[in-house]
Write an enzyme that holds these catalytic residues in place. Structure first.
Site, PDB file in Angstrom:
ATOM      1  N   ASN A  50       0.831  -1.206   0.000  1.00 44.67           N
ATOM      2  CA  ASN A  50       0.000   0.000   0.000  1.00 44.67           C
ATOM      3  C   ASN A  50       0.863   1.251   0.000  1.00 44.67           C
ATOM      4  OD1 ASN A  50      -2.364  -1.476   0.081  1.00 44.67           O
ATOM      5  ND2 ASN A  50      -2.764  -1.122   2.256  1.00 44.67           N
ATOM      6  N   ARG A 405      -3.769   2.596 -13.848  1.00 44.42           N
ATOM      7  CA  ARG A 405      -2.483   2.722 -13.154  1.00 44.42           C
ATOM      8  C   ARG A 405      -1.935   1.388 -12.666  1.00 44.42           C
ATOM      9  NH1 ARG A 405      -3.322   7.110  -9.506  1.00 44.42           N
ATOM     10  NH2 ARG A 405      -2.582   8.484 -11.136  1.00 44.42           N
ATOM     11  N   HIS A 435     -13.623   3.986 -16.422  1.00 43.34           N
ATOM     12  CA  HIS A 435     -13.609   3.168 -15.207  1.00 43.34           C
ATOM     13  C   HIS A 435     -14.917   2.393 -15.053  1.00 43.34           C
ATOM     14  CE1 HIS A 435     -13.268   2.730 -10.652  1.00 43.34           C
ATOM     15  NE2 HIS A 435     -12.120   2.261 -11.074  1.00 43.34           N
ATOM     16  N   TYR A 468     -11.954  -9.101  -3.267  1.00 38.21           N
ATOM     17  CA  TYR A 468     -12.574  -7.772  -3.284  1.00 38.21           C
ATOM     18  C   TYR A 468     -14.080  -7.965  -3.132  1.00 38.21           C
ATOM     19  CZ  TYR A 468      -8.494  -5.208  -5.203  1.00 38.21           C
ATOM     20  OH  TYR A 468      -7.275  -4.616  -5.397  1.00 38.21           O
ATOM     21  N   ARG A 564     -14.140   3.048   3.201  1.00 34.86           N
ATOM     22  CA  ARG A 564     -13.006   2.199   3.567  1.00 34.86           C
ATOM     23  C   ARG A 564     -11.726   2.995   3.775  1.00 34.86           C
ATOM     24  NH1 ARG A 564     -11.274  -0.415  -1.140  1.00 34.86           N
ATOM     25  NH2 ARG A 564      -9.378   0.800  -1.142  1.00 34.86           N
ATOM     26  N   HIS A 592     -14.880  -2.987  -1.653  1.00 37.04           N
ATOM     27  CA  HIS A 592     -14.738  -2.286  -2.928  1.00 37.04           C
ATOM     28  C   HIS A 592     -16.068  -1.843  -3.537  1.00 37.04           C
ATOM     29  CE1 HIS A 592     -13.311  -1.967  -7.250  1.00 37.04           C
ATOM     30  NE2 HIS A 592     -12.330  -1.365  -6.612  1.00 37.04           N
TER      31      HIS A 592
END
EC number: 2.7.4.1
Length: 724
Positions: A50, A405, A435, A468, A564, A592
């Site tokens: 992370n 990314r 997205h 997820y 989150r 998610h």
């Protein structure tokens, strides 16, 4: 009454500092004794991955702003220089906490159960001879020492690689000489040793032990490990999208040479060697991190996976549920004709989504498949079926977001592969990332053309779908089908539909829709009518959205938020955010899904989305927000949200002082929402398996909420979680 100044920076938390708070919540999971031990090991490794991504992108962005002398301030009133200073200060504190957790908690705990991460001095004679042979037979031919002197300048150090910095001297004099050596990443960093079931050593420790054999006739004075994290953000101008693929490939090569943003060194490095690295790598002192232990803790995930014979130290497995009507033995299109289907992953199998594309690829009635791909796995079955569909004569159009990314290289590969298989590949709109999570299947039936659609909150990634949490909808709703068709026409051509029937699309559309709903909520509150807004997202950082929530709270609207990660909104500000509560769930699975619920005097409007309430999602991405209108599915989403809101095991509550606190569970039975959903899925799957031969066994069975569950989970049934 004085007018409220919603521009007051005291009302907002800095985005970057809020993210560091999130990573600290992940770190808490590594320290939580209620989590299985090897899962705690993984959590600690996750905090490192992370952090690496955060530094490569967000900290790098701050460095760029400083470089171009940007004189603006963020919503919390901090300049770029102030943000970078605060981030480095907080990151240094977090680093100390990470390694305290490793050295004082994790390593002693795994040692107690027979799992040892050894140093060379701890090895038995058999183990020492093993690493000696490993060095000579495997490592020595690959290692390349790089001298650093007047004729051979300091070498380029690649991003996120482990390296050794050496100070040495000739046998005949004491003059210091310098060299570097990259620890090869093609070998496993965690090396399993003979003589015990779970003895391990790190690759760099083996290299260090025998490094003198690479420098014959020289004395090694000092060896220190170091690692650099560089600016890895992609900078692609899109004036001409016809060359976008080529531009992305060019930028991927240039990105490897980005500015050094963070330098990690051993804590016992000499001042002389440290100074040399700082100078050669052109690093600011604030960006140097002295590490009391193995540099780069991502190896912990590999260590946990390499352990044998300790399943009791991992999360217990659960069975994901799949409705029979959506499996490979049934016609999935007939199932969707009857009614909509809602899937909550990973508790519901992602296989149903893959099956949707698989059946479309071979169904003779299917004319076309259109799909958006943002992140897919390295061996994606969906890619395979899209290719098969094209080879079977279907019209296949795939939007591949090559600017996703850290997935750019993978997506460029798949774009090329899809084109070779006969698919029509597009790259979306200039200046915008796509997205959205959309699939459209066009089918010719007796009644005419029918559109089948999958909309989701998460990526079409069969690997991450296992950890997820996301929600997807399969529907043959005609209005939704028309909307999705128009979206694809917009993405591939010049179409600009004047309106959408059911969907709301970013840029602009989702912002306008949520703003309108909050305005409506304000009117209800002012009229004294009950109103309740509930939202769930990954991050909340858009200032205008936060301001609108403050306006709604000021009017008396109750707002419950499950966020989150980043949350720039502050709770408990008198007259500003009194009626806003924020929860954050960090557990076994990465939360998610995005849920937006508006309860106007008992009338619930339920929406799912691919978008968080971040400026990038609302202004600079193509995103979708879609309704859940079938009554049983609407209730299921409400139950899912309620269960998460009642979670008192993995939830932290944002306090008015800006800190996240565990829920006070005194007098309350423990409820971990993720564990609850996993147990419910297992129950449904096992019931389905035992009744598979009975008639009508493929009927839809929604998961029950805790209130409707006859046997509430007992204390001993509760488990912990894992976050990425």
């Amino acid at each position: 009454m004085a007018k409220i100044d919603y521009e007051d920076p005291r009302y907002y938390t800095n985005r970057e500092l809020s993210w560091l708070d999130f990573n600290d919540r992940v770190l808490e999971e590594a320290r939580d004794k209620n989590n299985p031990l090897l899962e705690r090991v993984k959590f600690l490794g996750i905090t490192q991955s992370n952090m690496d991504e955060f530094v490569m992108v967000r900290v790098a962005s701050l460095a760029k702003l400083i470089e171009v002398k940007w004189d603006g301030k963020d919503a919390s009133g901090l300049s770029a220089e102030q943000q970078l200073k605060a981030v480095n200060d907080k990151a240094h504190e977090q680093l100390i906490k990470q390694y305290t957790t490793l050295n004082r908690i994790i390593l002693p705990a795994i040692k107690q159960v027979g799992i040892r991460l050894l140093k060379v001095t701890d090895l038995s004679e058999e183990q020492y001879q093993y690493i000696k042979g490993y060095f000579h037979d495997e490592l020595y031919p690959v290692l390349t020492p790089m001298a650093d002197d007047s004729s051979r300048p300091f070498p380029f150090i690649s991003n996120d690689t482990l390296n050794l910095s050496l100070r040495l001297s000739k046998k005949e004099n004491d003059k210091s000489l310098y060299a570097t050596l990259q620890v090869p990443s093609i070998f496993p960093r965690v090396v399993k040793l003979p003589g015990a079931d779970n003895d391990f050593i790190l690759l760099e420790d083996i290299v260090k032990q025998f490094v003198d054999q690479l420098f014959i006739n020289y004395d090694i004075q000092e060896v220190s490990t170091f690692r650099v994290i560089r600016d890895m953000d992609l900078d692609v101008a899109e004036e001409d999208t016809s060359d976008l693929l080529k531009k992305v490939q060019q930028q991927l090569k240039l990105r490897e040479h980005g500015q050094v943003i963070r330098l990690e060194v051993d804590s016992d490095i000499s001042k002389k060697l440290r100074k040399r690295l700082v100078r050669e790598l052109e690093t600011d002192e604030d960006s140097v991190y002295e590490v009391n232990g193995p540099i780069d803790l991502t190896f912990l995930g590999k260590l946990a996976s390499a352990v044998t014979g300790h399943d009791d130290l991992k999360y217990p497995p659960f069975k994901a549920y799949q409705a029979e009507a959506l499996n490979s033995d049934h016609n999935i299109f007939e199932a969707i004709q009857k009614h909509d289907w809602l899937m909550q992953h990973p508790y519901d199998k992602f296989d149903s989504v893959v099956e949707f594309i698989r059946q479309a690829s071979i169904d003779k009635a299917v004319l076309a498949i259109k799909m958006t791909l943002y992140r897919v796995s390295g061996n994606s079955p969906i890619i395979k079926y899209l290719g098969r569909a094209a080879q079977n004569g279907k019209q296949v159009t795939v939007l591949v977001e090559v600017k996703a990314r850290f997935d750019e290289e993978n997506n460029v590969h798949w774009a090329r592969q899809l084109e070779r298989m006969g698919c029509h590949v597009i790259y979306g709109l200039v200046g915008l990332k796509t997205h959205s999570k959309l699939s459209l299947v066009v089918r010719r039936e007796e009644s005419g053309i029918r559109r089948y659609v999958h909309l989701g909150t998460g990526n079409y990634n069969d690997v991450t779908a296992h950890f997820y949490t996301d929600i997807g909808l399969l529907t043959a709703n005609n209005d939704i089908g028309i909307d999705v068709t128009n979206i694809f026409n917009m993405l591939s051509g010049y179409s600009r539909p004047p309106y959408f029937h059911k969907l709301h699309i970013s840029p602009k559309g989702i912002r306008e829709f949520i703003t309108d709903r909050l305005d409506q909520a304000i009117e209800y509150a002012k009229a004294g009518r009950p109103v309740h807004v509930r939202m769930k997202m990954n991050s909340l950082s858009d200032k205008d959205m936060i301001t609108k929530m403050y306006e709604a709270s000021h009017a008396g609207v109750q707002i419950d938020l499950i966020v989150r990660g980043i949350c720039c909104l502050k709770t408990g500000i008198k007259g500003i955010s009194d009626t806003i509560q924020v929860h954050s769930i960090v557990g076994r699975f990465l939360e998610h899904s995005r849920i937006y619920i508006f309860d106007f005097d008992g009338e619930n409007q339920v929406y799912l989305s691919s978008a968080d309430l971040m400026t990038r999602n609302l202004n600079r991405r193509v995103e979708q927000l879609f309704p859940v209108e079938q009554s049983d599915l609407t209730q299921r989403v409400l139950d899912i949200y309620s269960t998460m809101w009642e979670d008192n095991v993995k939830t932290r509550v944002l306090d008015a002082d800006g800190t996240y606190k565990r829920v006070d569970r005194r007098g309350r039975a423990p409820l971990s929402s993720q564990d609850y959903f996993a147990k419910q899925a297992t129950k449904l799957a096992e019931e389905q398996q035992s009744e598979s031969r009975k008639p009508n066994s493929n009927q839809f069975q929604p998961m029950m909420s805790p209130e409707n569950q006859p046997d509430p989970l007992s204390d001993e049934d509760q488990d912990g979680g894992n976050e990425e």
